[in-house]
Design a protein around this motif. Structure first.
Motif, mmCIF file in Angstrom:
data_model
loop_
_atom_site.group_PDB
_atom_site.id
_atom_site.type_symbol
_atom_site.label_atom_id
_atom_site.label_comp_id
_atom_site.label_asym_id
_atom_site.label_seq_id
_atom_site.Cartn_x
_atom_site.Cartn_y
_atom_site.Cartn_z
ATOM 1 N N THR A 191 -24.108 19.272 12.382
ATOM 2 C CA THR A 191 -23.061 18.758 11.582
ATOM 3 C C THR A 191 -22.791 17.272 11.912
ATOM 4 N N GLN A 192 -22.908 16.724 10.749
ATOM 5 C CA GLN A 192 -22.572 15.260 10.722
ATOM 6 C C GLN A 192 -20.991 14.739 11.120
ATOM 7 N N VAL A 193 -20.907 13.886 12.192
ATOM 8 C CA VAL A 193 -19.479 13.668 12.596
ATOM 9 C C VAL A 193 -19.351 12.248 12.417
ATOM 10 N N ASN A 194 -19.283 11.377 11.534
ATOM 11 C CA ASN A 194 -19.298 10.057 11.397
ATOM 12 C C ASN A 194 -18.251 9.332 10.888
ATOM 13 N N ASN A 195 -17.096 10.222 10.780
ATOM 14 C CA ASN A 195 -16.042 9.674 10.094
ATOM 15 C C ASN A 195 -15.257 8.716 11.104
ATOM 16 N N GLY A 196 -15.124 7.400 10.550
ATOM 17 C CA GLY A 196 -14.797 6.181 11.325
ATOM 18 C C GLY A 196 -15.904 5.461 12.080
ATOM 19 N N LEU A 197 -17.124 6.136 11.956
ATOM 20 C CA LEU A 197 -17.965 5.582 13.043
ATOM 21 C C LEU A 197 -18.741 4.626 11.856
ATOM 22 N N THR A 198 -18.082 3.392 11.879
ATOM 23 C CA THR A 198 -18.560 2.085 10.762
ATOM 24 C C THR A 198 -19.973 1.655 11.163
ATOM 25 N N ASN A 199 -20.593 1.711 12.214
ATOM 26 C CA ASN A 199 -21.891 1.259 12.595
ATOM 27 C C ASN A 199 -22.588 2.810 13.052
ATOM 28 N N THR A 200 -23.610 2.943 12.420
ATOM 29 C CA THR A 200 -24.320 4.028 12.666
ATOM 30 C C THR A 200 -25.669 4.301 13.448
ATOM 31 N N ASP A 201 -25.900 2.782 13.980
ATOM 32 C CA ASP A 201 -27.125 2.616 14.673
ATOM 33 C C ASP A 201 -26.661 2.876 16.093
ATOM 34 N N VAL A 202 -26.709 4.358 16.663
ATOM 35 C CA VAL A 202 -26.150 4.727 17.946
ATOM 36 C C VAL A 202 -27.169 4.775 18.855
ATOM 37 N N PHE A 203 -27.071 4.121 20.062
ATOM 38 C CA PHE A 203 -28.144 4.038 21.026
ATOM 39 C C PHE A 203 -27.714 4.873 22.248
ATOM 40 N N ALA A 204 -26.569 5.367 22.430
ATOM 41 C CA ALA A 204 -26.094 5.943 23.673
ATOM 42 C C ALA A 204 -24.771 6.509 23.503
ATOM 43 N N LEU A 205 -24.761 7.592 24.227
ATOM 44 C CA LEU A 205 -23.437 8.619 24.253
ATOM 45 C C LEU A 205 -23.131 8.872 25.704
ATOM 46 N N ALA A 206 -21.863 9.035 25.857
ATOM 47 C CA ALA A 206 -21.214 9.261 27.258
ATOM 48 C C ALA A 206 -19.816 9.951 27.104
ATOM 49 N N PHE B 72 -17.789 8.788 23.862
ATOM 50 C CA PHE B 72 -18.148 7.053 23.676
ATOM 51 C C PHE B 72 -19.359 6.995 23.204
ATOM 52 N N ALA B 73 -19.484 6.293 22.076
ATOM 53 C CA ALA B 73 -20.698 5.995 21.415
ATOM 54 C C ALA B 73 -21.007 4.396 21.566
ATOM 55 N N GLY B 74 -22.137 4.152 21.910
ATOM 56 C CA GLY B 74 -22.732 2.871 22.017
ATOM 57 C C GLY B 74 -23.462 2.474 20.778
ATOM 58 N N THR B 75 -23.156 1.462 20.055
ATOM 59 C CA THR B 75 -23.895 1.120 18.799
ATOM 60 C C THR B 75 -24.279 -0.364 18.695
ATOM 61 N N SER B 76 -25.004 -0.797 17.625
ATOM 62 C CA SER B 76 -25.297 -2.167 17.535
ATOM 63 C C SER B 76 -23.885 -2.983 17.030
ATOM 64 N N GLY B 77 -22.920 -2.296 16.921
ATOM 65 C CA GLY B 77 -21.729 -3.004 16.449
ATOM 66 C C GLY B 77 -20.480 -2.805 17.458
ATOM 67 N N GLY B 78 -21.069 -2.176 18.670
ATOM 68 C CA GLY B 78 -19.978 -2.167 19.902
ATOM 69 C C GLY B 78 -19.691 -0.761 20.185
ATOM 70 N N VAL B 79 -18.666 -0.349 20.868
ATOM 71 C CA VAL B 79 -18.425 0.896 21.213
ATOM 72 C C VAL B 79 -17.278 1.656 20.257
ATOM 73 N N PHE B 80 -17.559 2.860 20.148
ATOM 74 C CA PHE B 80 -16.591 3.516 19.543
ATOM 75 C C PHE B 80 -16.195 4.912 20.244
ATOM 76 N N LEU B 81 -14.949 5.183 20.087
ATOM 77 C CA LEU B 81 -14.293 6.429 20.946
ATOM 78 C C LEU B 81 -13.880 7.460 19.983
ATOM 79 N N SER B 82 -14.183 8.661 20.527
ATOM 80 C CA SER B 82 -13.327 9.992 19.802
ATOM 81 C C SER B 82 -12.688 10.717 20.749
ATOM 82 N N THR B 83 -11.586 11.224 20.537
ATOM 83 C CA THR B 83 -10.891 11.932 21.409
ATOM 84 C C THR B 83 -10.784 13.498 20.756
ATOM 85 N N ASN B 84 -11.422 13.625 19.830
ATOM 86 C CA ASN B 84 -11.251 15.067 19.175
ATOM 87 C C ASN B 84 -12.823 15.677 18.692
#
Length: 224
Positions: free
Chosen positions: A7-22, A29-41
């Motif tokens: 299931t794609q879960v990209n709501n709010g993920l304005t940069n979808t070049d994702v290189f890393a997850l933690a 946390f998602a590391g992208t070419s546009g910085g770090v994004f955080l999901s709490t849900n």
């Protein structure tokens, strides 16, 4: 279901070049070419958390306790507050094109582009330093740590009346440096920092403050 469906879960993920997850606790946390994004849900929504992240090409992420490390083409950045702010921690890292990060024991390792692997003790970067008060001290002062004996964390306070390079290091009984709590230019003030001796053997240690011509050493004891 072991990858049978996705299931794609990209709501709010304005940069979808994702290189890393933690994962840290319930945070992703998602590391992208546009910085770090955080999901709490669980990825249902994402928030960009780039404050202080001066290089947003994030190729690697690593977690140690509540500390989040981001590897970028501008070096390594650390967040101690779930990405709300980031601090560059590149001291000694002469190749700052970081492609991979890994935490092992009391060290973090960085894999770089064309520069090989670098290692640094976590304690050099994750000690907590804060200003105790806004009053200007009149003399240099290194206080006794508390609690003492301790396990595994203890607090050290010090004061400097003049701006300059400040070094606060911890030594074992052989005179070997086991932790660099502070090594930076600081303005005058009263400061507090925390030593995390997780992974250190029990015993007597010494901590030394050096600032300008001032130097003082005190003893502390780790009891398991």
């Amino acid at each position: 279901n072991n990858g049978s469906s996705w299931t794609q879960v990209n709501n709010g993920l304005t940069n979808t070049d994702v290189f890393a997850l933690a994962v840290s606790g319930t945070n992703i946390f998602a590391g992208t070419s546009g910085g770090v994004f955080l999901s709490t849900n669980n990825g249902s929504s994402w928030t960009k958390v780039n404050n202080g992240l001066t290089n947003t090409w994030v190729l690697a992420l690593a977690v140690s306790d509540t500390n989040i490390f981001a590897g970028t083409y501008g070096g390594v950045f650390l967040s101690t507050n779930n990405g709300s702010s980031w601090t560059q921690v590149n001291n000694g890292l002469t190749n700052t094109r970081v492609r991979a990060l890994a935490v092992s024991g009391t060290n973090i390792f960085a894999g770089t582009l064309g520069g090989g692997v670098w290692r640094r003790p976590l304690s050099e970067m994750t000690s907590i330093k804060e200003t105790v008060s806004g009053e200007m001290p009149s003399v240099y002062l290194l206080k006794q740590n508390y609690p003492n004996p301790f396990n595994p964390t203890t607090t050290i306070e010090f004061s400097i009346p003049r701006a300059g390079l400040v070094s606060l290091e911890v030594f074992n009984t052989l005179g070997q440096v086991v932790s660099k709590l502070v090594y930076e230019e600081l303005p005058p003030g009263h400061y507090r920092t925390t030593l995390n001796a997780l992974g250190f053997p029990s015993g007597v240690y010494y901590y030394r403050l050096q600032a300008g011509s001032f130097s003082e050493t005190r003893k502390l004891t780790l009891l398991r």
